[in-house]
Design a protein around this motif. Structure first.
Motif, mmCIF file in Angstrom:
data_model
loop_
_atom_site.group_PDB
_atom_site.id
_atom_site.type_symbol
_atom_site.label_atom_id
_atom_site.label_comp_id
_atom_site.label_asym_id
_atom_site.label_seq_id
_atom_site.Cartn_x
_atom_site.Cartn_y
_atom_site.Cartn_z
ATOM 1 N N ILE A 179 -33.628 28.128 -10.561
ATOM 2 C CA ILE A 179 -33.493 28.159 -12.020
ATOM 3 C C ILE A 179 -33.875 29.546 -12.549
ATOM 4 O O ILE A 179 -34.552 30.322 -11.862
ATOM 5 C CB ILE A 179 -34.383 27.093 -12.690
ATOM 6 C CG1 ILE A 179 -35.880 27.357 -12.391
ATOM 7 C CG2 ILE A 179 -33.976 25.685 -12.266
ATOM 8 C CD1 ILE A 179 -36.829 26.473 -13.192
ATOM 9 N N GLN A 180 -33.411 29.847 -13.770
ATOM 10 C CA GLN A 180 -33.849 31.052 -14.476
ATOM 11 C C GLN A 180 -34.755 30.617 -15.620
ATOM 12 O O GLN A 180 -34.445 29.658 -16.346
ATOM 13 C CB GLN A 180 -32.655 31.823 -15.042
ATOM 14 C CG GLN A 180 -31.724 32.392 -13.979
ATOM 15 C CD GLN A 180 -30.578 33.147 -14.621
ATOM 16 O OE1 GLN A 180 -30.756 34.244 -15.141
ATOM 17 N NE2 GLN A 180 -29.397 32.548 -14.586
ATOM 18 N N VAL A 181 -35.867 31.320 -15.786
ATOM 19 C CA VAL A 181 -36.849 30.985 -16.815
ATOM 20 C C VAL A 181 -37.086 32.218 -17.691
ATOM 21 O O VAL A 181 -37.237 33.333 -17.180
ATOM 22 C CB VAL A 181 -38.179 30.522 -16.187
ATOM 23 C CG1 VAL A 181 -39.212 30.214 -17.261
ATOM 24 C CG2 VAL A 181 -37.959 29.305 -15.307
ATOM 25 N N GLY A 182 -37.100 32.013 -18.993
ATOM 26 C CA GLY A 182 -37.362 33.123 -19.901
ATOM 27 C C GLY A 182 -37.829 32.623 -21.249
ATOM 28 O O GLY A 182 -38.246 31.463 -21.398
ATOM 29 N N LYS A 183 -37.761 33.475 -22.251
ATOM 30 C CA LYS A 183 -38.218 33.134 -23.597
ATOM 31 C C LYS A 183 -37.144 33.481 -24.625
ATOM 32 O O LYS A 183 -36.423 34.461 -24.465
ATOM 33 C CB LYS A 183 -39.514 33.880 -23.938
ATOM 34 C CG LYS A 183 -40.706 33.454 -23.098
ATOM 35 C CD LYS A 183 -41.949 34.250 -23.474
ATOM 36 C CE LYS A 183 -43.146 33.840 -22.622
ATOM 37 N NZ LYS A 183 -44.344 34.641 -22.955
ATOM 38 N N MET A 184 -37.072 32.659 -25.666
ATOM 39 C CA MET A 184 -36.157 32.902 -26.781
ATOM 40 C C MET A 184 -36.956 32.998 -28.072
ATOM 41 O O MET A 184 -37.859 32.191 -28.324
ATOM 42 C CB MET A 184 -35.127 31.770 -26.899
ATOM 43 C CG MET A 184 -34.214 31.910 -28.114
ATOM 44 S SD MET A 184 -33.082 30.513 -28.306
ATOM 45 C CE MET A 184 -31.901 30.884 -27.010
ATOM 46 N N ARG A 185 -36.618 33.994 -28.897
ATOM 47 C CA ARG A 185 -37.321 34.172 -30.172
ATOM 48 C C ARG A 185 -36.716 33.249 -31.224
ATOM 49 O O ARG A 185 -35.501 33.198 -31.390
ATOM 50 C CB ARG A 185 -37.248 35.632 -30.609
ATOM 51 C CG ARG A 185 -38.278 35.973 -31.674
ATOM 52 C CD ARG A 185 -38.545 37.457 -31.745
ATOM 53 N NE ARG A 185 -39.298 37.954 -30.602
ATOM 54 C CZ ARG A 185 -40.600 37.800 -30.434
ATOM 55 N NH1 ARG A 185 -41.317 37.149 -31.327
ATOM 56 N NH2 ARG A 185 -41.198 38.298 -29.378
ATOM 57 N N VAL A 186 -37.582 32.517 -31.931
ATOM 58 C CA VAL A 186 -37.146 31.510 -32.895
ATOM 59 C C VAL A 186 -37.967 31.636 -34.188
ATOM 60 O O VAL A 186 -39.068 32.193 -34.180
ATOM 61 C CB VAL A 186 -37.311 30.084 -32.321
ATOM 62 C CG1 VAL A 186 -36.396 29.877 -31.127
ATOM 63 C CG2 VAL A 186 -38.765 29.809 -31.923
#
Length: 429
Positions: free
Chosen positions: A119-126
């Motif tokens: 899997i790929q794991v990251g962060k999204m700005r919300v």
């Protein structure tokens, strides 16, 4: 109906009104979170154009606020913050346009990494969601806050001070006009249309509708919110800012920086309130700086060594070194070197902004590392501690907190991050 019943009815009406504002903000925040960058920028440009178009009307509304403030005997620093000139209106419009030009942080994905599982794991700005902003004087905050919240995808509930109610209403009407022109709900930005303090009490406890409170005001307001708020806050306490003249300070730079940091404006949170001078250069630096300050009408409250070098100085009290004067007054202390300067600042400052004037690079780097404030500067005026000057376009405030956002709070400070996982049918073994 007796006075108690009238009071109860008023409280019920305020609660009902604020609940309605909260519900509308929550609904608008969901629409705004889905808005495209183009929609948000279109709204911002409509707002800027409307502010310019109604320049005369905004100045006229502000003149009514100023007349009422003077009649009420408000202090000069508050009058200064309240004043909105034609130049100020133009700056307000420019600030909104600058926010439109800034990159949209919403949806940005960072730190995407493959894990051993595939899997790929990251962060999204919300967006944070709904932001309640409580502020005093400064009608330009209405436009600045609206623009930053809009661009960062947050609905805003703005509660300005009673002294600026006419100015704030006029600006809010233009903001809502711009939102609707871009096809967004007017309720994305709402200004509380009552000066009743009970509205603040409701706003800071509506956890079901409000995600974050941003207070911009005096110590009394902050103290109340710290005691009563049930909603997380991005705090801005007072601005007791320092300038330290180290023993290798250039005399011309020192004079120029102290003059600007203290005397450009007295009523701002990034104005220098305290001056520290290295003992080895105090006899050389203090007299010309003191002459400049006293010529401009600044009262000098100093330690014994300062009073010995400066005839016009009066003895400082312990409380003076803790004080944000917001007035033509400055506390001065002669220190034995950088160790004492850093210790003094970390004890007495409000951890807002501090500056060192020196040509000694290692000591400058020490100052940057060891001074525990939101902004720390080398050979520059504390007056630069500002969202516009930092390239944020505008700012929602200057946070002296250490969690989430610190220093001038622009777009990124009004967002959060969520974890995102990208897979292709992956399951955990």
């Amino acid at each position: 109906m007796n006075l108690y019943a009238l009071s109860l009815l008023s409280e019920m009406n305020i609660k009902e009104y604020m609940q309605g504002v909260g519900r509308q903000a929550r609904a608008a925040s969901r629409r705004l979170a889905m808005a495209s960058t183009a929609e948000k920028n279109a709204a911002l440009l409509h707002i800027a154009n409307a502010i310019r178009r109604e320049k005369a009307a905004l100045v006229a509304a502000n003149a009514e606020d100023l007349a009422a403030a003077r009649a009420a005997g408000l202090e000069s620093a508050m009058i200064d913050r309240l004043t909105l000139t034609e130049k100020g209106v133009e700056s307000m419009a420019e600030g909104v346009e600058q926010v439109a030009k800034l990159p949209d942080p919403i949806g940005e994905m960072t730190d995407i990494k493959f894990r051993p599982s595939g899997i790929q794991v990251g962060k999204m700005r919300v967006p944070l969601g709904v932001i309640g902003i409580i502020y005093e004087a400064r009608p330009n905050v209405t436009a600045d806050a609206a623009a930053l919240c809009l661009k960062s995808g947050n609905a805003a509930i703005l509660r300005g001070g009673s002294e600026a109610i006419r100015s704030n209403r006029a600006i809010a009407a233009l903001v809502q006009e711009g939102l609707q022109a871009a096809g967004l709900p007017a309720e994305c930005v709402q200004v509380i249309d009552t000066t009743d303090r009970a509205a603040v009490g409701e706003l800071i406890t509506m956890r079901e509708f409000v995600d974050v409170i941003v207070p911009r005001g005096g110590k009394g307001l902050i103290a109340r919110l710290l005691a009563e708020s049930r909603v997380p806050m991005i705090q801005h306490l007072d601005g007791n800012c320092h300038v330290y003249l180290e023993e290798e300070a250039d005399p011309n730079k020192a004079l120029k920086i102290v003059e600007n940091a203290k005397t450009q404006r007295y009523g701002t949170c990034n104005t220098a309130e305290s001056l520290l001078v290295d003992r080895s250069v105090a006899a050389m630096l203090l007299p010309p700086i003191a002459h400049m300050l006293t010529t401009k009408g600044v009262e000098i409250r100093g330690c014994a060594e300062t009073c010995a070098l400066v005839q016009a100085a009066v003895p400082a009290t312990e409380a003076d070194y803790y004080t944000e004067f917001l007035a033509p007054i400055i506390s001065v202390k002669v220190v034995s070197g950088i160790d004492e300067a850093i210790a003094h600042i970390n004890q007495y400052s409000s951890h807002h902004t501090e500056a060192i004037v020196t040509d000694n690079h290692p000591k400058a780097m020490r100052f940057l590392r060891e001074v525990d404030s939101a902004s720390v500067m080398i050979n520059a005026s504390t007056r630069f501690a500002d969202g516009f000057e930092y390239g944020l376009g505008a700012e929602i405030g200057i946070s002296t907190d250490k969690i989430h956002a610190r220093g001038p709070v622009g777009l990124e400070g009004l967002t959060s991050q969520k974890w995102v996982v990208l897979g292709d049918g992956h399951v955990r073994g």
